[in-house]
Enzyme design. Structure first.
Site, short mmCIF file in Angstrom:
data_model
loop_
_atom_site.label_atom_id
_atom_site.label_comp_id
_atom_site.label_asym_id
_atom_site.label_seq_id
_atom_site.Cartn_x
_atom_site.Cartn_y
_atom_site.Cartn_z
CE LYS A 128 -29.23 -95.31 77.30
NZ LYS A 128 -29.01 -96.76 77.27
CD GLU A 167 -38.27 -103.97 66.80
OE1 GLU A 167 -38.70 -103.73 65.66
OE2 GLU A 167 -38.96 -103.96 67.82
CG LEU A 211 -25.69 -109.05 46.07
CD1 LEU A 211 -26.05 -109.50 44.66
CD2 LEU A 211 -24.80 -110.10 46.76
CB ALA A 271 -18.22 -105.52 46.90
CB CYS A 291 -27.26 -105.89 64.67
SG CYS A 291 -28.37 -105.00 65.74
CE LYS A 330 -25.70 -107.55 69.64
NZ LYS A 330 -26.89 -108.29 69.93
C1 UDX Z 1 -29.10 -104.99 60.74
C2 UDX Z 1 -30.27 -105.70 60.03
O1 UDX Z 1 -30.38 -105.21 58.70
C3 UDX Z 1 -31.55 -105.48 60.80
O2 UDX Z 1 -32.61 -106.16 60.19
C4 UDX Z 1 -31.35 -105.99 62.22
O3 UDX Z 1 -32.51 -105.78 62.99
C5 UDX Z 1 -30.17 -105.29 62.87
O4 UDX Z 1 -29.01 -105.46 62.07
P1 UDX Z 1 -28.25 -102.48 60.85
O5 UDX Z 1 -27.20 -102.93 61.82
O6 UDX Z 1 -28.99 -101.22 61.14
O7 UDX Z 1 -29.37 -103.60 60.69
O8 UDX Z 1 -27.52 -102.30 59.46
P2 UDX Z 1 -27.64 -102.82 57.96
O9 UDX Z 1 -28.36 -101.83 57.15
O10 UDX Z 1 -28.09 -104.22 57.93
O11 UDX Z 1 -26.10 -102.76 57.55
C6 UDX Z 1 -25.13 -103.50 58.28
C7 UDX Z 1 -23.75 -103.26 57.75
O12 UDX Z 1 -23.60 -103.88 56.49
C8 UDX Z 1 -23.35 -101.80 57.55
O13 UDX Z 1 -22.03 -101.62 58.05
C9 UDX Z 1 -23.41 -101.62 56.07
O14 UDX Z 1 -22.52 -100.62 55.61
C10 UDX Z 1 -22.99 -103.00 55.59
N1 UDX Z 1 -23.47 -103.34 54.22
C11 UDX Z 1 -24.80 -103.37 53.95
C12 UDX Z 1 -22.54 -103.64 53.23
O15 UDX Z 1 -21.33 -103.63 53.46
N2 UDX Z 1 -22.99 -103.97 51.97
C13 UDX Z 1 -24.31 -104.00 51.68
O16 UDX Z 1 -24.64 -104.31 50.52
C14 UDX Z 1 -25.25 -103.70 52.69
#
Ligand code: UDX
Length: 436
Positions: free
Chosen positions: A35, A146, A252, A254, A262, A265
């Site tokens: 890395k 973060e 929202l 679906a 994130c 877990k």
């Molecule tokens: C998330 C948090 O948003 C962020 O603030 C935190 O620091 C880390 O975790 P991330 O994992 O990058 O970020 O993804 P995010 O954009 O939150 O989406 C998470 C999951 O939810 C994705 O699989 C996405 O497809 C899903 N999702 C999101 C939905 O199924 N419906 C939605 O309306 C929005």
């Protein structure tokens, strides 16, 4: 300012590059030679818009260096710790092995007056546990969670919604908060809210935010389940309730639900920590949030089976998407890849395509067929399943063109991201999630 960043994974690599970008002198440290070698060349070890340019600019300016030797962190005014806290192999709690190892390695190199800023997502109580060892060197521990979203990580680091710093309740805490204000000066000067709290609040802010977002997604997916037995359309429902500013339309969406490194877990670790604290019932709903989320993957598989007349065995299934969300090559706990794997397990011939995530997906699931070219992947499909709403599928794929490639124009829209009437007009049998 001189800064060190311990742990150069998603969070650390972006943080190091962004801090160099705003003018700090940054040394990134990681135990993984390969890395460090990749980062030192100015290559991004992951797909993240703007990261590579920022790494290269930082290295060229001399502001950004990477090393495996943590003694090089000596002399930095602030040491950020951004190592991973994955789910434990034997349960739902967070595995703190990497956090503890990073602190053990860092502490001998601290000097009085240094600030150690934990960034990893940790169970509430971790900072209080780690603080005495840090303060025994004359340094101060703060917790500075973060909130970056993958795909927007650079922007979220340089221009965050808010900055949160959990500090000890003595004078050293006030001073450390001022040091962090200076680190984040460009954002603070633009008026970014800078919230100073105690340790526990800062740790909880992070998991509470993720728990809320996960709950919002599972709420609308629960409505999708009700829509499925009543003939209602969950996307119209989301639009309608989303107009209420107290609710809001974002998160929202679906579909097949949330995944990634994130949300899944973090809600499990939060529930596990609440149990340890004797308050399991307070967040018992997170178990339901998790269960609703996982049921959506089953639902997508059932829709494909039904669309193929009851069996997927030896049918050609084309899966559009592997990443857990668009603008990412991350396949950790990806609902998209999970749906593909389950269909393969049922005997379908599954072809997966994705604009960025094929290499990562193939490493995990070599049993699937991966095809980089979208049109080639579509050729001969008995059913198409959209599982990641990349623009390449949502916006750029014309239903007429797609129909000319497949064997049978049947599509399951696992993200409710397509214009159902346009696809139907082009001769497709369209199935959404929670839509008639
Ligand atoms: C998330 C948090 O948003 C962020 O603030 C935190 O620091 C880390 O975790 P991330 O994992 O990058 O970020 O993804 P995010 O954009 O939150 O989406 C998470 C999951 O939810 C994705 O699989 C996405 O497809 C899903 N999702 C999101 C939905 O199924 N419906 C939605 O309306 C929005």
């Amino acid at each position: 300012m001189r800064l060190s960043v311990i742990g150069c994974g998603y969070l650390g690599a972006v943080h190091a590059a962004a801090m160099a970008h705003i003018g700090h002198d940054v040394i990134g440290v990681d135990v993984d030679d390969s890395k460090i070698e990749v980062l030192s060349r100015g290559d991004a070890p992951l797909f993240e818009p703007r990261l590579k340019e920022m790494l290269q600019a930082g290295i060229a300016s001399g502001n950004l260096r990477f090393t495996t030797d943590i003694s090089n962190a000596r002399g930095a005014a602030v040491h950020f710790v951004g190592v991973g806290t994955p789910q434990r192999a034997d349960g739902y709690a967070a595995d703190l092995t990497y956090v503890d190892a990073a602190f053990d390695a860092l502490v001998p190199h601290l000097s009085p007056g240094d600030v150690v800023a934990g960034k990893s997502t940790v169970p509430v109580g971790t900072a209080t546990r780690l603080a005495p060892t840090v303060s025994s060197t004359g340094a101060t521990l703060v917790w500075n969670p973060e909130f970056l979203r993958e795909g927007w990580a650079v922007q979220d680091t340089i221009d965050p919604d808010r900055l949160v710093v959990g500090v000890p309740t003595d004078l050293s805490g006030e001073r450390a908060a001022d040091v962090l204000r200076e680190v984040y000066h460009p954002a603070v000067a633009l008026g970014t809210p800078f919230l100073v709290t105690d340790y526990a609040t800062a740790e909880l802010v992070k998991v509470a935010a993720n728990a809320f977002l996960a709950t919002k997604i599972s709420f609308i997916n629960a409505m999708a389940e009700i829509a499925e037995v009543t003939g209602a359309d969950v996307t119209q429902l989301a639009d309608a309730i989303g107009h209420d500013v107290r609710i809001g339309r974002r998160f929202l969406g679906a579909g097949i639900g949330f995944g990634g490194g994130c949300l899944p877990k973090d809600i499990r670790a939060f529930a596990a920590r609440a149990e340890e604290l004797g308050r399991g019932e307070s967040v018992a709903f997170l178990r339901e949030v998790d269960a609703i989320n996982l049921r959506r993957r089953d639902r997508a598989v059932d829709l494909v089976i039904a669309a193929l007349g009851g069996s997927v065995f030896k049918k050609n299934v084309t899966v559009l998407g592997a990443a857990f969300k668009p603008h990412s090559d991350d396949v950790r706990d990806s609902p998209a890849l999970d749906v593909a794997v389950r269909l393969r397990g049922l005997g379908a011939w599954v072809t997966v395509t994705d604009p960025q995530a094929i290499a990562n997906a193939e490493r995990l699931h070599p049993q699937l067929d991966f095809v980089a070219d979208r049109d080639e992947a579509l050729r001969g499909a008995d059913v198409v399943v959209v599982v990641t709403e990349w623009d390449e599928y949502r916006r750029d794929l014309a239903p007429e063109h797609a129909a000319s490639l497949v064997s049978s124009p049947v599509i399951v829209d696992g993200r409710n991201c397509l214009d159902a009437s346009a696809w139907r007009a082009a001769g497709w049998t369209y199935h959404g999630m929670g839509r008639p």
